[in-house]
Design an enzyme around this catalytic site. Structure first.
Site, PDB file in Angstrom:
ATOM      1  N   LYS A 222     102.385  98.368  40.415  1.00  0.00           N
ATOM      2  CA  LYS A 222     102.496  96.916  40.203  1.00  0.00           C
ATOM      3  C   LYS A 222     101.662  96.500  38.996  1.00  0.00           C
ATOM      4  O   LYS A 222     100.627  97.081  38.696  1.00  0.00           O
ATOM      5  CB  LYS A 222     102.044  96.146  41.449  1.00  0.00           C
ATOM      6  CG  LYS A 222     100.592  96.349  41.847  1.00  0.00           C
ATOM      7  CD  LYS A 222     100.251  95.544  43.089  1.00  0.00           C
ATOM      8  CE  LYS A 222      98.781  95.711  43.492  1.00  0.00           C
ATOM      9  NZ  LYS A 222      98.451  97.078  43.865  1.00  0.00           N
ATOM     10  N   HIS A 286     109.550  76.495  48.338  1.00  0.00           N
ATOM     11  CA  HIS A 286     109.156  75.096  48.128  1.00  0.00           C
ATOM     12  C   HIS A 286     110.127  74.359  47.210  1.00  0.00           C
ATOM     13  O   HIS A 286     109.755  73.357  46.594  1.00  0.00           O
ATOM     14  CB  HIS A 286     107.737  75.033  47.563  1.00  0.00           C
ATOM     15  CG  HIS A 286     106.700  75.517  48.532  1.00  0.00           C
ATOM     16  ND1 HIS A 286     106.157  74.722  49.516  1.00  0.00           N
ATOM     17  CD2 HIS A 286     106.134  76.744  48.685  1.00  0.00           C
ATOM     18  CE1 HIS A 286     105.283  75.415  50.225  1.00  0.00           C
ATOM     19  NE2 HIS A 286     105.257  76.646  49.742  1.00  0.00           N
ATOM     20  N   LYS A 317     110.829  74.496  55.927  1.00  0.00           N
ATOM     21  CA  LYS A 317     110.231  73.414  55.143  1.00  0.00           C
ATOM     22  C   LYS A 317     111.253  72.279  54.970  1.00  0.00           C
ATOM     23  O   LYS A 317     111.466  71.511  55.898  1.00  0.00           O
ATOM     24  CB  LYS A 317     109.689  73.961  53.833  1.00  0.00           C
ATOM     25  CG  LYS A 317     108.472  74.881  54.072  1.00  0.00           C
ATOM     26  CD  LYS A 317     107.823  75.373  52.825  1.00  0.00           C
ATOM     27  CE  LYS A 317     106.479  76.026  53.104  1.00  0.00           C
ATOM     28  NZ  LYS A 317     106.505  77.136  54.061  1.00  0.00           N
ATOM     29  N   THR A 346     112.605  93.309  65.198  1.00  0.00           N
ATOM     30  CA  THR A 346     112.087  92.058  65.745  1.00  0.00           C
ATOM     31  C   THR A 346     113.231  91.213  66.299  1.00  0.00           C
ATOM     32  O   THR A 346     114.359  91.275  65.808  1.00  0.00           O
ATOM     33  CB  THR A 346     111.301  91.261  64.683  1.00  0.00           C
ATOM     34  OG1 THR A 346     110.629  90.167  65.301  1.00  0.00           O
ATOM     35  CG2 THR A 346     112.215  90.720  63.598  1.00  0.00           C
TER      36      THR A 346
END
Length: 519
Positions: A222, A286, A317, A346
């Protein structure tokens, strides 16, 4: 052992009368030598074991840490966090359907009515009557839970329909729903390296913790690029291509950065990605719901949705529900579906949540959604101007986020507490590790259901709080003014932490009084 061997050799001799005796004697001698060697090894091992047991008996067993000792370590760490002024206290509130932003705060003195100014339910879709009705109807249809993973009985029609809605929203072949936006980032980014061996991630320095964790979990190489710095991004791309021309490269960034309120230059990032043969991964958490046609996000607003390889976002959101997702090509989505442990192992989100999210997106893409966004943006611009005119140090930017600098963890908490207890206004302080130390702030999020009167009251209340605590305004005189003004004009607090001299002095005095060492 010898007796058994001799017996077997005699049996062999009886079955083979033509074998000479000297051959049998030679075989017997060879076998006895082997057995003798093995017996010597066994004896040596027994001696070693006896010595080890003797030493163990002579050495007293050291007392291991007790449960109390472990617990004390946790208590010590908590004390350190509290001493730094960044211990997080969860404010217990009760939202009231159809009455947002009004809520009930359960204070130590009892219930109290407050106005919420820090919710990420940006467009108040969590209380929309049709969204609520869709969830109630789905509960009657499916029950409450999903019943399992997507692979084992948890793949309902509601999930499939939601993913079709999401892929349509972003103009992608397919979408995949996760249990949260955090999980979507961590699971997807950590899985990319299994499909792209030896890949290199280039990550914006302000990326969310979920993206950072996903990249770390991938164990891939990275590189960190300075926030929204296109020159630095190209410098890193050029360096990677010079040293490893064939390496897969993934540029990971957000469209709207939730703490600084800045927006990524996505078209320019896409252009560099194409130039240097890199994939693009954009977090639109966002942005979805508030930006672009139909609320499809900044990528759609900038006309590059089809050029960004993977778009990630949340249902929790602006959509007002819960969960996260990615949207991409059919092959990318299918590979993540097949390989990402954060998806495979999950339980899927409840079908009622999926149904409500699909209804919310449908509304946001309609004329009603467009009108809601118009009111929303009018309130954002009104509040930013009101704060700026009042001298409040709000970071300038084109996003809907309204960050107001405090630059001190203890004082940020004090400002939040005073707003809540004296002015019935709930704004959560933002401290480390969400933002770097010395860049603490109040993060305010106006919504379309906040009235003009509420916007003006918040401005006057916040100015009063700054005055009462002794926090500087951009209009104040003093040495601190330059740093504050520079930070707000740049649109982000770059470089060294913005530390006003009088705040540094206050912090030193506080540390001395508490008996702790100076930070």
């Amino acid at each position: 052992m010898r007796r058994s061997l001799v017996l077997r050799l005699h049996q062999y001799a009886a079955q083979q009368p033509n074998v000479p005796n000297f051959f049998l004697q030679a075989k017997l001698l060879e076998s006895e030598q082997t057995i003798a060697h093995q017996e010597q090894e066994i004896a040596a091992l027994r001696t070693k074991l006896a010595l080890s047991e003797s030493k163990t008996k002579e050495t007293p067993v050291q007392v291991q840490p007790s449960t109390e000792a472990y617990d004390a370590k946790f208590a010590k760490r908590l004390k350190e966090i509290k001493g730094e002024g960044r211990y997080r206290v969860f404010t217990q509130i009760q939202r009231h359907a159809k009455q947002f932003p009004n809520a009930t705060w359960y204070s130590p003195e009892g219930a109290k009515q407050v106005s919420v100014w820090c919710s990420n339910d940006y467009l108040a879709m969590g209380q929309h009557p049709e969204v609520m009705a869709a969830m109630k109807e789905a509960v009657d249809t499916y029950g409450t839970g999903a019943g399992g993973t997507r692979n084992i009985s948890g793949n309902t029609r509601a999930h499939v329909q939601l993913e079709k809605t999401l892929s349509s929203l972003h103009g992608k072949d397919a979408a995949l729903v996760f249990t949260s936006g955090y999980v979507a980032n961590e699971a997807t980014l950590s899985t990319l390296s299994t499909v792209l061996p030896n890949c290199v991630f280039i990550s914006d320095e302000e990326n969310h913790a979920s993206m950072i964790r996903g990249i770390i979990a991938s164990k891939a190489h990275k590189r960190i690029w300075r926030h929204n710095d296109l020159e630095h991004l190209e410098e890193l791309l050029r360096d990677i291509r010079l040293n490893n021309p064939k390496a897969p490269v993934v540029i990971a960034f957000e469209s709207v950065y939730s703490m600084s309120g800045t927006i990524a230059p996505i078209p320019s990032i896409v252009k560099l990605a194409k130039q240097y043969g890199a994939m693009t991964y954009c977090d639109e958490v966002h942005a979805v719901g508030m930006y672009g046609p139909g609320g499809a996000g900044v990528c759609a607003r900038d006309g590059v949705s089809d050029e960004v390889d993977i778009i990630q976002s949340t249902l929790g959101k602006a959509i007002g529900c819960h969960g996260g997702y990615i949207a991409a090509s059919a092959n990318i989505v299918d590979a993540i579906r097949s390989l990402a442990s954060g998806f495979i192992f999950t339980t899927s989100i409840p079908p009622a949540v999926a149904a409500a999210a699909a209804k919310s997106i449908e509304i946001l893409r309609s004329e009603e959604g467009a009108k809601k966004r118009e009111v929303f943006w009018n309130n954002v611009h009104h509040l930013k101007k009101s704060f700026t005119d009042a001298g409040l140090p709000v970071l300038k930017g084109d996003s809907h986020i309204v960050p107001v600098l405090v630059c001190d963890s203890v004082l940020a908490k004090a400002a939040s507490d005073l707003l809540l207890t004296k002015y019935n206004t709930y704004v959560q302080p933002i401290n480390f590790p969400t933002v770097p130390r010395g860049r603490e702030r109040l993060r305010i999020t106006p919504s379309p259901v906040h009235t003009t009167e509420m916007l003006e009251k918040l401005t006057s209340d916040l100015v009063a709080v700054y005055d009462e605590i002794g926090l500087p305004l951009t209009s104040s005189a003093g040495l601190h003014k330059g740093k504050l003004v520079k930070a707000t004009e740049l649109g982000r607090d770059v470089g060294a932490p913005v530390r006003c001299p009088h705040l540094v002095a206050m912090n030193k005095n506080r540390m001395v009084q508490s008996g702790d060492e100076e930070q």
